[in-house]
Scaffold this motif. Structure first.
Motif, PDB file in Angstrom:
ATOM      1  N   LYS A   1      45.949 -11.174  26.533  1.00  0.00           N
ATOM      2  CA  LYS A   1      46.677 -12.539  27.092  1.00  0.00           C
ATOM      3  C   LYS A   1      45.737 -13.655  26.805  1.00  0.00           C
ATOM      4  N   LYS A   2      46.330 -14.920  26.824  1.00  0.00           N
ATOM      5  CA  LYS A   2      45.750 -16.036  26.613  1.00  0.00           C
ATOM      6  C   LYS A   2      44.602 -16.506  27.678  1.00  0.00           C
TER       7      LYS A   2
ATOM      8  N   ARG B   1      27.618 -24.610  12.992  1.00  0.00           N
ATOM      9  CA  ARG B   1      28.861 -25.298  12.474  1.00  0.00           C
ATOM     10  C   ARG B   1      30.059 -24.607  13.227  1.00  0.00           C
ATOM     11  N   GLU B   2      29.963 -23.012  13.077  1.00  0.00           N
ATOM     12  CA  GLU B   2      30.764 -22.169  13.692  1.00  0.00           C
ATOM     13  C   GLU B   2      31.066 -22.336  15.075  1.00  0.00           C
ATOM     14  N   ILE B   3      29.728 -22.637  15.937  1.00  0.00           N
ATOM     15  CA  ILE B   3      29.620 -23.013  17.290  1.00  0.00           C
ATOM     16  C   ILE B   3      30.572 -24.298  17.573  1.00  0.00           C
ATOM     17  N   GLN B   4      30.210 -25.170  16.794  1.00  0.00           N
ATOM     18  CA  GLN B   4      30.739 -26.572  17.051  1.00  0.00           C
ATOM     19  C   GLN B   4      32.240 -26.347  16.952  1.00  0.00           C
ATOM     20  N   ASP B   5      32.583 -25.961  15.912  1.00  0.00           N
ATOM     21  CA  ASP B   5      34.123 -25.582  15.910  1.00  0.00           C
ATOM     22  C   ASP B   5      34.860 -24.974  17.072  1.00  0.00           C
ATOM     23  N   ALA B   6      34.156 -23.830  17.556  1.00  0.00           N
ATOM     24  CA  ALA B   6      34.713 -23.276  18.494  1.00  0.00           C
ATOM     25  C   ALA B   6      34.746 -24.357  19.833  1.00  0.00           C
ATOM     26  N   LEU B   7      33.885 -25.111  19.720  1.00  0.00           N
ATOM     27  CA  LEU B   7      34.056 -26.013  21.102  1.00  0.00           C
ATOM     28  C   LEU B   7      35.171 -26.846  20.769  1.00  0.00           C
ATOM     29  N   GLU B   8      35.324 -27.307  19.574  1.00  0.00           N
ATOM     30  CA  GLU B   8      36.544 -28.154  19.412  1.00  0.00           C
ATOM     31  C   GLU B   8      37.747 -27.596  19.727  1.00  0.00           C
ATOM     32  N   ARG B   9      37.737 -25.838  19.387  1.00  0.00           N
ATOM     33  CA  ARG B   9      39.191 -25.264  19.565  1.00  0.00           C
ATOM     34  C   ARG B   9      39.418 -25.064  20.842  1.00  0.00           C
ATOM     35  N   ILE B  10      38.293 -25.130  21.710  1.00  0.00           N
ATOM     36  CA  ILE B  10      38.292 -25.141  23.187  1.00  0.00           C
ATOM     37  C   ILE B  10      39.150 -26.420  23.733  1.00  0.00           C
ATOM     38  N   ASP B  11      38.513 -27.471  22.936  1.00  0.00           N
ATOM     39  CA  ASP B  11      39.190 -28.888  23.332  1.00  0.00           C
ATOM     40  C   ASP B  11      40.720 -29.020  22.808  1.00  0.00           C
ATOM     41  N   GLY B  12      40.902 -28.585  21.575  1.00  0.00           N
ATOM     42  CA  GLY B  12      42.323 -28.673  21.192  1.00  0.00           C
ATOM     43  C   GLY B  12      43.361 -27.389  21.657  1.00  0.00           C
ATOM     44  N   GLY B  13      42.854 -26.699  22.626  1.00  0.00           N
ATOM     45  CA  GLY B  13      43.772 -25.792  23.426  1.00  0.00           C
ATOM     46  C   GLY B  13      44.126 -24.429  22.588  1.00  0.00           C
ATOM     47  N   VAL B  14      43.262 -24.139  21.505  1.00  0.00           N
ATOM     48  CA  VAL B  14      43.546 -23.162  20.406  1.00  0.00           C
ATOM     49  C   VAL B  14      42.399 -22.002  20.547  1.00  0.00           C
ATOM     50  N   TYR B  15      41.462 -22.299  21.313  1.00  0.00           N
ATOM     51  CA  TYR B  15      40.320 -21.295  21.313  1.00  0.00           C
ATOM     52  C   TYR B  15      40.482 -19.855  21.676  1.00  0.00           C
ATOM     53  N   GLY B  16      40.359 -18.928  21.038  1.00  0.00           N
ATOM     54  CA  GLY B  16      40.809 -17.471  21.361  1.00  0.00           C
ATOM     55  C   GLY B  16      42.021 -16.975  20.798  1.00  0.00           C
ATOM     56  N   GLN B  17      42.623 -17.895  19.960  1.00  0.00           N
ATOM     57  CA  GLN B  17      43.856 -17.535  19.196  1.00  0.00           C
ATOM     58  C   GLN B  17      43.306 -17.204  17.815  1.00  0.00           C
ATOM     59  N   CYS B  18      43.698 -15.984  17.213  1.00  0.00           N
ATOM     60  CA  CYS B  18      43.295 -15.744  15.823  1.00  0.00           C
ATOM     61  C   CYS B  18      43.983 -16.849  14.974  1.00  0.00           C
ATOM     62  N   GLU B  19      43.039 -17.003  14.038  1.00  0.00           N
ATOM     63  CA  GLU B  19      43.585 -17.968  13.057  1.00  0.00           C
ATOM     64  C   GLU B  19      44.493 -17.666  11.892  1.00  0.00           C
ATOM     65  N   ASP B  20      44.495 -16.183  11.883  1.00  0.00           N
ATOM     66  CA  ASP B  20      45.526 -15.477  10.884  1.00  0.00           C
ATOM     67  C   ASP B  20      46.894 -15.038  11.459  1.00  0.00           C
ATOM     68  N   CYS B  21      46.649 -14.261  12.473  1.00  0.00           N
ATOM     69  CA  CYS B  21      47.977 -13.818  13.137  1.00  0.00           C
ATOM     70  C   CYS B  21      48.317 -14.417  14.286  1.00  0.00           C
ATOM     71  N   GLU B  22      47.630 -15.278  14.818  1.00  0.00           N
ATOM     72  CA  GLU B  22      47.629 -16.015  16.084  1.00  0.00           C
ATOM     73  C   GLU B  22      48.027 -15.471  17.235  1.00  0.00           C
TER      74      GLU B  22
ATOM     75  N   ARG C   1      36.915 -16.616  14.903  1.00  0.00           N
ATOM     76  CA  ARG C   1      37.984 -17.196  14.388  1.00  0.00           C
ATOM     77  C   ARG C   1      39.085 -16.113  14.319  1.00  0.00           C
ATOM     78  N   HIS C   2      38.789 -14.952  14.506  1.00  0.00           N
ATOM     79  CA  HIS C   2      39.683 -13.944  14.158  1.00  0.00           C
ATOM     80  C   HIS C   2      39.780 -12.602  15.050  1.00  0.00           C
ATOM     81  N   CYS C   3      40.832 -12.225  15.437  1.00  0.00           N
ATOM     82  CA  CYS C   3      40.939 -10.855  16.003  1.00  0.00           C
ATOM     83  C   CYS C   3      40.182  -9.650  15.240  1.00  0.00           C
ATOM     84  N   ILE C   4      39.952  -8.656  15.922  1.00  0.00           N
ATOM     85  CA  ILE C   4      39.227  -7.737  15.133  1.00  0.00           C
ATOM     86  C   ILE C   4      40.009  -7.227  14.023  1.00  0.00           C
ATOM     87  N   ASP C   5      41.323  -6.737  14.261  1.00  0.00           N
ATOM     88  CA  ASP C   5      42.101  -6.420  13.187  1.00  0.00           C
ATOM     89  C   ASP C   5      42.158  -7.374  11.833  1.00  0.00           C
TER      90      ASP C   5
END
Length: 122
Positions: free
Chosen positions: A3-4, A72-93, A108-112
């Motif tokens: 879940k989200k 850089r990955e940590i900073q990008d993750a913090l930006e994804r939190i701010d953008g509301g997309v943190y925790g969502q896989c960048e490939d399969c969403e 940035r990706h789910c395990i699969d």
């Protein structure tokens, strides 16, 4: 199905990422000082052919590069939190499992998808 993330989850992950950022920044400061010496210039091998100093300098520079990537990955993750997309896989969403985010909070990706990317050599 995962879940989200809740607002509480996001706060917890933001704190974990900020702590990780502090640790990495501290490591980078130490590695830079060890690799570059006090004057900010690369140190040179010791006279007489002792190259151990050069080896450790190269090793520290490689660690510094790796830490820069992690930062850089940590900073990008913090930006994804701010953008509301943190925790969502960048490939399969799909939403990434909390257990995976706890292990690698800047992923940035789910395990699969990560397994598939590694198999493909990406």
């Amino acid at each position: 199905m995962t879940k989200k993330l809740t607002a509480r989850d996001l706060k917890m992950f933001r704190t974990a990422l900020e702590q990780a950022r502090s640790v990495v920044l501290g490591d980078m400061d130490l590695l830079e000082a060890e690799a570059l010496g006090n004057n900010g210039a690369p140190t040179h091998d010791a006279p007489g052919g002792d190259s151990s100093e050069g080896y450790f300098q190269e090793f520290n520079l490689e660690l510094l590069e790796r830490d820069g990537t992690t930062l850089r990955e940590i900073q990008d993750a913090l930006e994804r939190i701010d953008g509301g997309v943190y925790g969502q896989c960048e490939d399969c969403e799909a939403w990434i499992a909390r257990e995976r985010l706890k292990a690698v909070p800047y992923t940035r990706h789910c395990i699969d998808c990560k397994r598939r990317l590694e198999t493909e050599g990406a």
